[in-house]
Design a protein around this motif. Structure first.
Motif, PDB file in Angstrom:
ATOM      1  N   ASP A  32       0.842  -1.200   0.000  1.00 15.76           N
ATOM      2  CA  ASP A  32       0.000   0.000   0.000  1.00 15.76           C
ATOM      3  C   ASP A  32       0.875   1.247   0.000  1.00 15.76           C
ATOM      4  O   ASP A  32       2.083   1.187   0.242  1.00 15.76           O
ATOM      5  N   GLY A  33       0.234   2.382  -0.243  1.00 15.12           N
ATOM      6  CA  GLY A  33       0.959   3.639  -0.224  1.00 15.12           C
ATOM      7  C   GLY A  33       0.254   4.689  -1.052  1.00 15.12           C
ATOM      8  O   GLY A  33      -0.687   4.387  -1.789  1.00 15.12           O
ATOM      9  N   PRO A  34       0.687   5.941  -0.939  1.00 19.53           N
ATOM     10  CA  PRO A  34       0.057   7.035  -1.691  1.00 19.53           C
ATOM     11  C   PRO A  34       0.388   6.968  -3.167  1.00 19.53           C
ATOM     12  O   PRO A  34       1.218   6.164  -3.613  1.00 19.53           O
ATOM     13  N   MET A 213       7.703  15.711  -3.316  1.00 20.58           N
ATOM     14  CA  MET A 213       8.370  16.157  -4.538  1.00 20.58           C
ATOM     15  C   MET A 213       8.927  14.984  -5.322  1.00 20.58           C
ATOM     16  O   MET A 213       8.866  14.970  -6.562  1.00 20.58           O
ATOM     17  N   ALA A 214       9.454  13.979  -4.634  1.00 20.37           N
ATOM     18  CA  ALA A 214       9.961  12.796  -5.329  1.00 20.37           C
ATOM     19  C   ALA A 214       8.835  12.105  -6.084  1.00 20.37           C
ATOM     20  O   ALA A 214       9.001  11.669  -7.231  1.00 20.37           O
ATOM     21  N   ALA A 259       4.724  18.939 -25.282  1.00 15.58           N
ATOM     22  CA  ALA A 259       4.639  18.806 -23.824  1.00 15.58           C
ATOM     23  C   ALA A 259       3.273  19.289 -23.340  1.00 15.58           C
ATOM     24  O   ALA A 259       3.127  20.380 -22.812  1.00 15.58           O
ATOM     25  N   ASP A 260       2.249  18.463 -23.545  1.00 12.21           N
ATOM     26  CA  ASP A 260       0.902  18.860 -23.170  1.00 12.21           C
ATOM     27  C   ASP A 260       0.488  18.231 -21.847  1.00 12.21           C
ATOM     28  O   ASP A 260      -0.685  18.109 -21.551  1.00 12.21           O
ATOM     29  N   TYR A 261       1.459  17.833 -21.037  1.00 14.97           N
ATOM     30  CA  TYR A 261       1.169  17.281 -19.721  1.00 14.97           C
ATOM     31  C   TYR A 261       1.488  18.337 -18.665  1.00 14.97           C
ATOM     32  O   TYR A 261       2.211  19.305 -18.928  1.00 14.97           O
ATOM     33  N   PRO A 262       0.978  18.163 -17.439  1.00 15.24           N
ATOM     34  CA  PRO A 262       1.159  19.185 -16.402  1.00 15.24           C
ATOM     35  C   PRO A 262       2.620  19.355 -15.989  1.00 15.24           C
ATOM     36  O   PRO A 262       3.462  18.486 -16.215  1.00 15.24           O
ATOM     37  N   SER A 263       2.913  20.479 -15.339  1.00 13.97           N
ATOM     38  CA  SER A 263       4.247  20.714 -14.795  1.00 13.97           C
ATOM     39  C   SER A 263       4.419  19.910 -13.507  1.00 13.97           C
ATOM     40  O   SER A 263       3.443  19.391 -12.942  1.00 13.97           O
ATOM     41  N   VAL A 264       5.640  19.817 -13.033  1.00 14.72           N
ATOM     42  CA  VAL A 264       5.906  19.099 -11.782  1.00 14.72           C
ATOM     43  C   VAL A 264       5.128  19.742 -10.632  1.00 14.72           C
ATOM     44  O   VAL A 264       4.579  19.053  -9.768  1.00 14.72           O
ATOM     45  N   GLU A 265       5.074  21.073 -10.637  1.00 15.24           N
ATOM     46  CA  GLU A 265       4.351  21.775  -9.577  1.00 15.24           C
ATOM     47  C   GLU A 265       2.850  21.463  -9.620  1.00 15.24           C
ATOM     48  O   GLU A 265       2.215  21.277  -8.578  1.00 15.24           O
ATOM     49  N   ASP A 266       2.293  21.425 -10.841  1.00 16.09           N
ATOM     50  CA  ASP A 266       0.871  21.084 -10.978  1.00 16.09           C
ATOM     51  C   ASP A 266       0.610  19.666 -10.481  1.00 16.09           C
ATOM     52  O   ASP A 266      -0.390  19.400  -9.801  1.00 16.09           O
ATOM     53  N   ILE A 267       1.505  18.743 -10.825  1.00 15.64           N
ATOM     54  CA  ILE A 267       1.343  17.357 -10.405  1.00 15.64           C
ATOM     55  C   ILE A 267       1.457  17.238  -8.891  1.00 15.64           C
ATOM     56  O   ILE A 267       0.715  16.483  -8.257  1.00 15.64           O
ATOM     57  N   LEU A 271      -1.307  15.576  -6.518  1.00 17.38           N
ATOM     58  CA  LEU A 271      -1.008  14.477  -5.603  1.00 17.38           C
ATOM     59  C   LEU A 271      -1.394  14.824  -4.172  1.00 17.38           C
ATOM     60  O   LEU A 271      -1.878  13.970  -3.419  1.00 17.38           O
ATOM     61  N   GLU A 272      -1.181  16.074  -3.800  1.00 15.39           N
ATOM     62  CA  GLU A 272      -1.578  16.512  -2.460  1.00 15.39           C
ATOM     63  C   GLU A 272      -3.088  16.385  -2.271  1.00 15.39           C
ATOM     64  O   GLU A 272      -3.570  15.928  -1.229  1.00 15.39           O
ATOM     65  N   GLN A 273      -3.828  16.773  -3.310  1.00 15.01           N
ATOM     66  CA  GLN A 273      -5.290  16.645  -3.247  1.00 15.01           C
ATOM     67  C   GLN A 273      -5.701  15.176  -3.223  1.00 15.01           C
ATOM     68  O   GLN A 273      -6.604  14.783  -2.477  1.00 15.01           O
ATOM     69  N   ARG A 274      -5.018  14.340  -4.018  1.00 17.39           N
ATOM     70  CA  ARG A 274      -5.316  12.911  -4.038  1.00 17.39           C
ATOM     71  C   ARG A 274      -5.037  12.280  -2.673  1.00 17.39           C
ATOM     72  O   ARG A 274      -5.821  11.463  -2.186  1.00 17.39           O
ATOM     73  N   ASP A 275      -3.928  12.649  -2.061  1.00 18.27           N
ATOM     74  CA  ASP A 275      -3.601  12.132  -0.730  1.00 18.27           C
ATOM     75  C   ASP A 275      -4.696  12.481   0.275  1.00 18.27           C
ATOM     76  O   ASP A 275      -5.116  11.635   1.074  1.00 18.27           O
ATOM     77  N   TYR A 276      -5.140  13.730   0.207  1.00 22.41           N
ATOM     78  CA  TYR A 276      -6.180  14.174   1.148  1.00 22.41           C
ATOM     79  C   TYR A 276      -7.461  13.368   0.952  1.00 22.41           C
ATOM     80  O   TYR A 276      -8.091  12.938   1.927  1.00 22.41           O
ATOM     81  N   GLN A 277      -7.852  13.162  -0.307  1.00 23.89           N
ATOM     82  CA  GLN A 277      -9.067  12.391  -0.595  1.00 23.89           C
ATOM     83  C   GLN A 277      -8.929  10.941  -0.131  1.00 23.89           C
ATOM     84  O   GLN A 277      -9.855  10.376   0.454  1.00 23.89           O
ATOM     85  N   ASP A 278      -7.771  10.335  -0.393  1.00 26.73           N
ATOM     86  CA  ASP A 278      -7.570   8.937  -0.027  1.00 26.73           C
ATOM     87  C   ASP A 278      -7.545   8.735   1.482  1.00 26.73           C
ATOM     88  O   ASP A 278      -8.083   7.764   2.010  1.00 26.73           O
TER      89      ASP A 278
END
Length: 325
Positions: A32-34, A213-214, A259-267, A271-278
Motif C-alpha cells: 500500500d501507499g500514496p 516532490m519525489a 509537452a501537453d502534460y502538467p508541470s511538476v508543480e501542478d502534479i 497528488l496533495e489533493q489525491r492524498d487528502y481524498q484517499d
C-alpha cells in the motif's frame, strides 16, 4: 452493489470468474501507499523476483473512471451518476494480462547488466487495450472520486480477491541446506487498502512512501515517457504510410513531441489533493496497517526496495535471503 463480469489472464493462461470457488490462499504480499510512491513497478518486480503472481488493483478503479469519462460524466457529477456508472461496469468485461517477460528496464544503475526488468501489464476493458488510456492526467484527476464511492469499493473488493486467487503462483519444493523445503505459491497486490481491507491477514504487508516532490517528479517522468512513446509510434506510422519514397522525401511534416502534460508543480498539487481524498474518505481510507513494514524509498534505488521486500518475504517463508547488504 454491482457484480461485473471479470476475467484475468496470467502467464499460465488461467482464467477466473467471480462465480468460481476460490482455492485456499498461500502467501500474499500487500503493498500500500500514496499515489506515485512506486507501488506498481515495485510490486511487479517483486512478483517477478519471487515467481509470484501480480494484480494491479488500481487498474480496476481506473477502468471505472475511464467509463465515466467516456460517458461524459463530469467530476462534480459523479455522485449523481454513480448508479449509472455501476451499471456500465456491471455490463463490462475486464481482463488483466501479466506479461512477465516484457517490460521496461530500470534506469540510473552503474552496471547495465544488473538492471531489473519491470514486467509489463496489459489491461483490457471490453476487449480493448486501455493500458495507456487509464494512465492519462484526466483519469488521474478523477479516479479518487470514483474510488471513494462505497458501492464501487464493495464490488471491486470481490474482484480483487478473485483476480488475486487466479494470478497466484503454485507452490514448489526446493533443496536448501540438505533439506527439501516447500515454497508456497504467492501473489503480490498493490493499492491503498490491500493490507487493511482486501487482505487484512496478508503474510507480508508493506507501506511504500516517498517525499511529495519525489513522487511528483516520478509522475511527471511517467507522463513524459507516455508522450515520447506516442510520438515515436506516430513517426513509425507516418514512415510506413509514406512507404519510403524513392526520392527519400516525405510529404508529411515531421512529428514533434508536444509537452501537453502538467508541470511538476501542478502534479505535486494534484497528488496533495489525491492524498487528502484517499486519507479522509469514509470507506477504506488510506492508512498504515498496524503490522505493516514502512519503507520510505525517497533515497533508495529501485533495486534496494525490490530486493528488501523480496528478502522479507523469503524470511517469512523460512527461506534464505538472497541480497544481504
Amino acid at each position: 452493489m454491482f457484480c461485473a463480469r471479470v476475467r484475468v489472464l496470467c502467464s499460465t493462461s488461467k482464467f477466473w470468474s467471480l462465480g468460481r470457488k476460490q482455492p485456499a490462499r498461500e502467501f500474499t504480499i500487500a503493498i500500500d501507499g500514496p499515489a506515485a510512491s512506486g507501488k506498481s513497478s515495485t510490486a511487479r518486480a517483486v512478483a517477478k523476483e519471487l515467481g509470484f503472481g501480480y494484480i494491479d488493483s488500481g487498474s480496476i478503479y481506473r477502468c471505472a473512471t475511464l467509463l465515466a469519462l467516456r460517458q461524459g460524466i463530469a467530476a462534480d457529477k459523479i455522485d449523481e451518476h454513480i448508479s449509472e456508472l455501476a451499471s456500465l461496469i456491471s455490463e463490462a468485461s475486464m481482463e488483466i494480462r501479466i506479461q512477465k517477460d516484457a517490460g521496461r528496464h530500470t534506469i540510473g544503475l552503474a552496471a547495465a547488466a544488473g538492471r531489473l526488468v519491470v514486467p509489463g501489464v496489459q489491461v483490457l476493458l471490453n476487449s480493448e487495450d486501455v493500458s495507456k488510456e487509464i494512465r492519462t492526467p484526466e483519469v488521474n484527476r478523477l479516479v479518487a472520486k470514483v474510488a471513494s464511492d462505497r458501492s464501487v469499493r464493495e464490488a471491486v473488493l470481490h474482484m480483487q480477491r478473485a483476480l488475486a486467487a487466479a494470478a497466484e503462483s503454485s507452490s514448489t519444493t526446493i533443496r536448501q541446506k540438505g533439506k527439501d523445503i516447500k515454497v508456497p505459491g504467492g501473489v503480490v497486490m498493490d493499492g491503498r487498502d490491500i493490507g487493511t481491507t482486501v487482505f487484512p491477514t496478508a503474510e507480508l504487508k508493506i507501506y511504500l512512501d516517498a517525499s511529495p516532490m519525489a513522487r511528483a517528479i516520478r509522475r511527471w517522468d511517467e507522463l513524459s515517457n507516455q508522450v515520447k512513446d506516442a510520438a515515436k509510434a506516430k513517426r513509425l506510422s507516418n514512415s510506413r504510410n509514406t512507404g519510403g519514397a524513392g526520392d527519400g522525401q516525405s510529404t508529411k511534416p515531421a512529428v514533434t513531441v508536444q509537452a501537453d502534460y502538467p508541470s511538476v508543480e501542478d502534479i505535486a498539487r494534484e497528488l496533495e489533493q489525491r492524498d487528502y481524498q484517499d486519507i479522509n474518505r469514509e470507506h477504506s481510507p488510506l492508512r498504515i496497517a498496524s503490522d505493516a513494514v514502512v519503507i520510505d524509498n525517497t533515497n533508495l534505488t529501485f533495486e534496494q526496495q525490490v530486493y528488501s521486500i523480496a528478502d522479507l518475504a523469503r524470511e517469512r517463508m523460512g527461506l534464505e535471503r538472497k541480497h544481504d547488504d
